[in-house]
Design an enzyme around this catalytic site. Structure first.
Site, PDB file in Angstrom:
ATOM      1  N   ASP A 186      -0.063   7.170  -3.557  1.00  0.00           N
ATOM      2  CA  ASP A 186      -1.170   6.771  -4.423  1.00  0.00           C
ATOM      3  C   ASP A 186      -1.518   7.842  -5.458  1.00  0.00           C
ATOM      4  OD1 ASP A 186      -1.482   4.313  -3.266  1.00  0.00           O
ATOM      5  OD2 ASP A 186      -3.284   4.814  -2.134  1.00  0.00           O
ATOM      6  N   HIS A 190       0.848  -1.178   0.000  1.00  0.00           N
ATOM      7  CA  HIS A 190       0.000   0.000   0.000  1.00  0.00           C
ATOM      8  C   HIS A 190       0.888   1.234   0.000  1.00  0.00           C
ATOM      9  CE1 HIS A 190      -4.095  -1.429   0.094  1.00  0.00           C
ATOM     10  NE2 HIS A 190      -3.806  -2.313   1.043  1.00  0.00           N
TER      11      HIS A 190
END
Length: 363
Positions: free
Chosen positions: A158, A128
């Site tokens: 991200d 992540h």
């Protein structure tokens, strides 16, 4: 739902449903007028459609079934861009990898969003945002000295190193296709994009103006004139007066003796200067300090939460956030002089455009 008027009108994008950076990249393209069709899965989504579903259309296909793959490939035949965020090799095994798609549509831009990239020893490993930026030096640079690094939400990896660089690659490839007629594969890895975001730090480190120790550099909280302070009401004020003239503008409005404070760039006095500024800013509320520094060049501003930010005059006058029921929609950014700012947005409904999208593909 029809695409917004914009410079990308006529560009057809297929987005294989996912979370995070892939959908946000699709949102950015839709914001500028691209026709973005999300291929949703039959099962419940990980998160309900939100802001990243605005301006898009949605169909539902079970890509485990051959007939669904056939339908997707028919859509690919008329598309300009495909966005997928699966692990490397997954779309190939499904029969919709780059080779299969380019055999049908040689001009397709195939955008691939991953954390570790399409190659390398970690390409098949889960991760992540926090994991990815931890491998670039970015995470280690954020937080207080002697304490664990502070996660910067998932904005840096991200969406900064991921979505933004994916969109950059897609738009660059579209320009190249206009010249060559050929599509390509965009390998957008969050680690690569975050390394790119670190260019400024590497540029400072080269001549010895930045070091790896946290909270010891100009922009990481070490400097008294570039950090946040707590106010008397438990809120915060951001001080960012790096340049000497801006620093002077701040000092003019603070009850601090300039001689006792010392020179702005005297690093030996920074610990003492921190304490002096902490005491001063703790003497008034955040809003009182905002009134004192408003419309000055002191670079002292309030720290707002996202609800306050939507209503603040500095943002509201520019329609920086559009309120629509329960949603606070960030405005399309950056703004183009050739197009009006948006007054409202429509969020896709899962599967709401199934019949019309398939009909356009000849099904």
């Amino acid at each position: 739902m029809s695409p917004r008027p914009g410079p990308l009108n006529g560009i057809k994008v297929i987005e294989l449903a996912g979370i995070g950076p892939g959908p946000y990249a699709g949102q950015l393209l839709a914001d500028y007028g691209a026709d973005v069709v999300v291929v949703d899965r039959p099962s419940n989504a990980v998160v309900p459609k939100g802001i990243d579903g605005r301006g898009k259309r949605s169909i539902v296909l079970d890509l485990k079934k051959p007939e669904a793959i056939d339908a997707l490939l028919k859509m690919v035949a008329g598309a300009d861009v495909l966005i997928e965020g699966l692990r490397p090799g997954v779309t190939e095994r499904m029969g919709v990898g780059p080779d299969a798609c380019h055999a049908i549509n040689p001009g397709l831009i195939y955008g691939r969003m991953t954390g570790w990239g399409q190659s390398g020893p970690w390409s098949q490993m889960a991760g992540h945002d926090l994991n990815y930026i931890g491998m670039t030096g970015m995470l280690n640079a954020i937080g207080k000295k002697g304490e664990p690094p502070m996660p910067p939400l998932n904005m840096v990896g991200d969406f900064g190193g991921g979505s933004m660089l994916l969109v950059t690659g897609i738009l660059t490839a579209l320009i190249e296709r206009a010249r060559t007629g050929k599509g390509t594969v965009v390998d957008a890895a969050i680690v690569d994009g975050t390394h790119s975001l670190m260019s400024f730090v590497h540029g400072m480190a080269g001549p010895g103006l930045w070091n790896v120790e946290r909270e010891s550099n100009l922009l990481d909280g070490a400097a008294p004139f570039y950090r946040c302070y707590t106010t008397s009401d438990g809120k915060f004020i951001a001080v960012g007066c790096i340049e000497p003239q801006f620093f002077a503008a701040m000092m003019e409005r603070l009850p601090i003796d300039a001689e006792a404070y010392g020179h702005q760039q005297d690093r030996g006095k920074w610990p003492e200067q921190h304490k002096m500024l902490e005491a001063v800013f703790a003497s008034k509320t955040r809003d009182e300090w905002e009134a004192i520094f408003a419309l000055t060049d002191a670079c002292v501003t309030p720290v707002l939460d996202y609800v306050e930010a939507a209503d603040h005059p500095a943002n509201a006058e520019r329609k920086a956030v559009v309120k629509d029921g329960k949603w606070l929609h960030p405005q399309v950014a950056p703004r183009l002089a050739s197009h009006e700012v948006a007054d409202g947005f429509v969020i896709a409904t899962k599967g709401g455009d199934h019949a019309s999208v398939l009909a356009e593909a000849g099904l």
